[in-house]
Design a protein around this motif. Structure first.
Motif, PDB file in Angstrom:
ATOM      1  N   ALA A  42       0.845  -1.198   0.000  1.00  0.00           N
ATOM      2  CA  ALA A  42       0.000   0.000   0.000  1.00  0.00           C
ATOM      3  C   ALA A  42       0.881   1.247   0.000  1.00  0.00           C
ATOM      4  O   ALA A  42       1.551   1.540   0.983  1.00  0.00           O
ATOM      5  CB  ALA A  42      -0.921  -0.005   1.214  1.00  0.00           C
ATOM      6  N   SER A  43       0.880   1.948  -1.106  1.00  0.00           N
ATOM      7  CA  SER A  43       1.702   3.153  -1.208  1.00  0.00           C
ATOM      8  C   SER A  43       1.182   4.222  -0.257  1.00  0.00           C
ATOM      9  O   SER A  43       0.025   4.206   0.156  1.00  0.00           O
ATOM     10  CB  SER A  43       1.715   3.678  -2.645  1.00  0.00           C
ATOM     11  OG  SER A  43       0.417   4.044  -3.048  1.00  0.00           O
ATOM     12  N   LEU A  44       2.059   5.145   0.070  1.00  0.00           N
ATOM     13  CA  LEU A  44       1.716   6.219   0.983  1.00  0.00           C
ATOM     14  C   LEU A  44       2.211   7.520   0.376  1.00  0.00           C
ATOM     15  O   LEU A  44       3.321   7.580  -0.169  1.00  0.00           O
ATOM     16  CB  LEU A  44       2.406   5.970   2.329  1.00  0.00           C
ATOM     17  CG  LEU A  44       2.104   6.912   3.477  1.00  0.00           C
ATOM     18  CD1 LEU A  44       0.621   6.904   3.839  1.00  0.00           C
ATOM     19  CD2 LEU A  44       2.947   6.523   4.690  1.00  0.00           C
ATOM     20  N   HIS A  45       1.377   8.524   0.430  1.00  0.00           N
ATOM     21  CA  HIS A  45       1.727   9.851  -0.086  1.00  0.00           C
ATOM     22  C   HIS A  45       1.625  10.857   1.052  1.00  0.00           C
ATOM     23  O   HIS A  45       0.582  10.965   1.700  1.00  0.00           O
ATOM     24  CB  HIS A  45       0.793  10.244  -1.233  1.00  0.00           C
ATOM     25  CG  HIS A  45       0.985   9.393  -2.427  1.00  0.00           C
ATOM     26  ND1 HIS A  45       0.299   8.207  -2.612  1.00  0.00           N
ATOM     27  CD2 HIS A  45       1.807   9.521  -3.482  1.00  0.00           C
ATOM     28  CE1 HIS A  45       0.698   7.658  -3.747  1.00  0.00           C
ATOM     29  NE2 HIS A  45       1.608   8.432  -4.295  1.00  0.00           N
ATOM     30  N   LEU A  46       2.731  11.561   1.274  1.00  0.00           N
ATOM     31  CA  LEU A  46       2.830  12.534   2.351  1.00  0.00           C
ATOM     32  C   LEU A  46       3.250  13.869   1.773  1.00  0.00           C
ATOM     33  O   LEU A  46       3.792  13.929   0.668  1.00  0.00           O
ATOM     34  CB  LEU A  46       3.856  12.073   3.390  1.00  0.00           C
ATOM     35  CG  LEU A  46       3.683  10.663   3.944  1.00  0.00           C
ATOM     36  CD1 LEU A  46       4.880  10.273   4.797  1.00  0.00           C
ATOM     37  CD2 LEU A  46       2.390  10.560   4.738  1.00  0.00           C
ATOM     38  N   GLU A  55       6.554  10.074  -1.742  1.00  0.00           N
ATOM     39  CA  GLU A  55       5.800   8.939  -2.277  1.00  0.00           C
ATOM     40  C   GLU A  55       6.537   7.667  -1.875  1.00  0.00           C
ATOM     41  O   GLU A  55       7.685   7.457  -2.273  1.00  0.00           O
ATOM     42  CB  GLU A  55       5.711   9.072  -3.799  1.00  0.00           C
ATOM     43  CG  GLU A  55       4.868   8.016  -4.461  1.00  0.00           C
ATOM     44  CD  GLU A  55       4.755   8.250  -5.952  1.00  0.00           C
ATOM     45  OE1 GLU A  55       3.628   8.283  -6.444  1.00  0.00           O
ATOM     46  OE2 GLU A  55       5.810   8.390  -6.623  1.00  0.00           O
ATOM     47  N   ILE A  56       5.875   6.837  -1.088  1.00  0.00           N
ATOM     48  CA  ILE A  56       6.496   5.627  -0.558  1.00  0.00           C
ATOM     49  C   ILE A  56       5.828   4.425  -1.215  1.00  0.00           C
ATOM     50  O   ILE A  56       4.602   4.284  -1.175  1.00  0.00           O
ATOM     51  CB  ILE A  56       6.355   5.566   0.974  1.00  0.00           C
ATOM     52  CG1 ILE A  56       6.966   6.825   1.591  1.00  0.00           C
ATOM     53  CG2 ILE A  56       6.989   4.290   1.525  1.00  0.00           C
ATOM     54  CD1 ILE A  56       6.644   7.023   3.047  1.00  0.00           C
ATOM     55  N   PHE A  57       6.644   3.575  -1.835  1.00  0.00           N
ATOM     56  CA  PHE A  57       6.134   2.364  -2.491  1.00  0.00           C
ATOM     57  C   PHE A  57       7.230   1.317  -2.512  1.00  0.00           C
ATOM     58  O   PHE A  57       8.351   1.577  -2.078  1.00  0.00           O
ATOM     59  CB  PHE A  57       5.604   2.671  -3.897  1.00  0.00           C
ATOM     60  CG  PHE A  57       6.610   3.286  -4.834  1.00  0.00           C
ATOM     61  CD1 PHE A  57       7.395   2.488  -5.661  1.00  0.00           C
ATOM     62  CD2 PHE A  57       6.763   4.665  -4.919  1.00  0.00           C
ATOM     63  CE1 PHE A  57       8.321   3.046  -6.535  1.00  0.00           C
ATOM     64  CE2 PHE A  57       7.679   5.237  -5.792  1.00  0.00           C
ATOM     65  CZ  PHE A  57       8.459   4.422  -6.600  1.00  0.00           C
ATOM     66  N   TRP A 103       4.261  14.519   8.900  1.00  0.00           N
ATOM     67  CA  TRP A 103       3.893  15.022   7.581  1.00  0.00           C
ATOM     68  C   TRP A 103       2.390  14.920   7.418  1.00  0.00           C
ATOM     69  O   TRP A 103       1.722  14.095   8.040  1.00  0.00           O
ATOM     70  CB  TRP A 103       4.551  14.180   6.475  1.00  0.00           C
ATOM     71  CG  TRP A 103       6.017  14.387   6.358  1.00  0.00           C
ATOM     72  CD1 TRP A 103       6.641  15.420   5.734  1.00  0.00           C
ATOM     73  CD2 TRP A 103       7.052  13.549   6.849  1.00  0.00           C
ATOM     74  NE1 TRP A 103       8.001  15.259   5.817  1.00  0.00           N
ATOM     75  CE2 TRP A 103       8.282  14.116   6.496  1.00  0.00           C
ATOM     76  CE3 TRP A 103       7.068  12.346   7.563  1.00  0.00           C
ATOM     77  CZ2 TRP A 103       9.501  13.564   6.820  1.00  0.00           C
ATOM     78  CZ3 TRP A 103       8.285  11.789   7.890  1.00  0.00           C
ATOM     79  CH2 TRP A 103       9.484  12.401   7.518  1.00  0.00           C
ATOM     80  N   GLN A 105      -0.721  13.637   5.482  1.00  0.00           N
ATOM     81  CA  GLN A 105      -1.009  12.525   4.575  1.00  0.00           C
ATOM     82  C   GLN A 105      -1.910  13.008   3.450  1.00  0.00           C
ATOM     83  O   GLN A 105      -2.895  13.721   3.691  1.00  0.00           O
ATOM     84  CB  GLN A 105      -1.679  11.371   5.296  1.00  0.00           C
ATOM     85  CG  GLN A 105      -1.891  10.167   4.396  1.00  0.00           C
ATOM     86  CD  GLN A 105      -2.412   8.952   5.131  1.00  0.00           C
ATOM     87  OE1 GLN A 105      -2.620   8.963   6.331  1.00  0.00           O
ATOM     88  NE2 GLN A 105      -2.630   7.890   4.405  1.00  0.00           N
ATOM     89  N   HIS A 107      -4.421  11.924   0.373  1.00  0.00           N
ATOM     90  CA  HIS A 107      -5.298  10.812  -0.020  1.00  0.00           C
ATOM     91  C   HIS A 107      -5.523  10.921  -1.532  1.00  0.00           C
ATOM     92  O   HIS A 107      -6.483  11.530  -1.975  1.00  0.00           O
ATOM     93  CB  HIS A 107      -6.606  10.864   0.766  1.00  0.00           C
ATOM     94  CG  HIS A 107      -6.376  10.778   2.247  1.00  0.00           C
ATOM     95  ND1 HIS A 107      -6.114   9.585   2.879  1.00  0.00           N
ATOM     96  CD2 HIS A 107      -6.313  11.743   3.202  1.00  0.00           C
ATOM     97  CE1 HIS A 107      -5.924   9.813   4.171  1.00  0.00           C
ATOM     98  NE2 HIS A 107      -6.040  11.112   4.386  1.00  0.00           N
TER      99      HIS A 107
END
Length: 108
Positions: A42-46, A55-57, A103, A105, A107
């Protein structure tokens, strides 16, 4: 054990290009996934207080990361992204000096 490689990509929008960057980032992970370069992690965008997007993936492997550089679909996204933002590092963020950085988040 997975060969996956977690990455944090950082994009600092050029002035007035914030919305364009968000639009591009929305397409980035889905395209990487469709092309088969990243996992279902599940990628995460901060967002940093200076507007930088984190962008974490997870790449499927280091080889997949390298192969993405030859994908026309990915290259198109990266080319547009470089027109609206600069790549940067964690050390440039205001939060980098904090013990427990926070940070916003996004969505997407």
């Amino acid at each position: 054990m997975s060969d996956g490689q977690i990455t944090i990509a950082l994009y600092r929008p050029y002035p007035g290009k914030e919305r364009e960057l968000l639009d591009i980032v929305q397409r980035h992970v889905p395209t990487l996934r469709l092309e088969g370069y990243i996992t279902e992690f599940a990628s995460l965008h901060l967002q940093s207080e200076d507007g930088t997007i984190l962008e974490i993936f997870e790449w499927k492997s280091l080889s997949a990361k390298d192969q993405a550089h030859y994908s026309p679909a990915i290259q198109q996204i990266w080319d547009v992204m470089m027109q609206v933002a600069e790549m940067t590092t964690l050390s440039t963020l205001p939060e980098a000096t904090k013990v427990f950085p926070i940070w916003k988040q996004l969505h997407l």
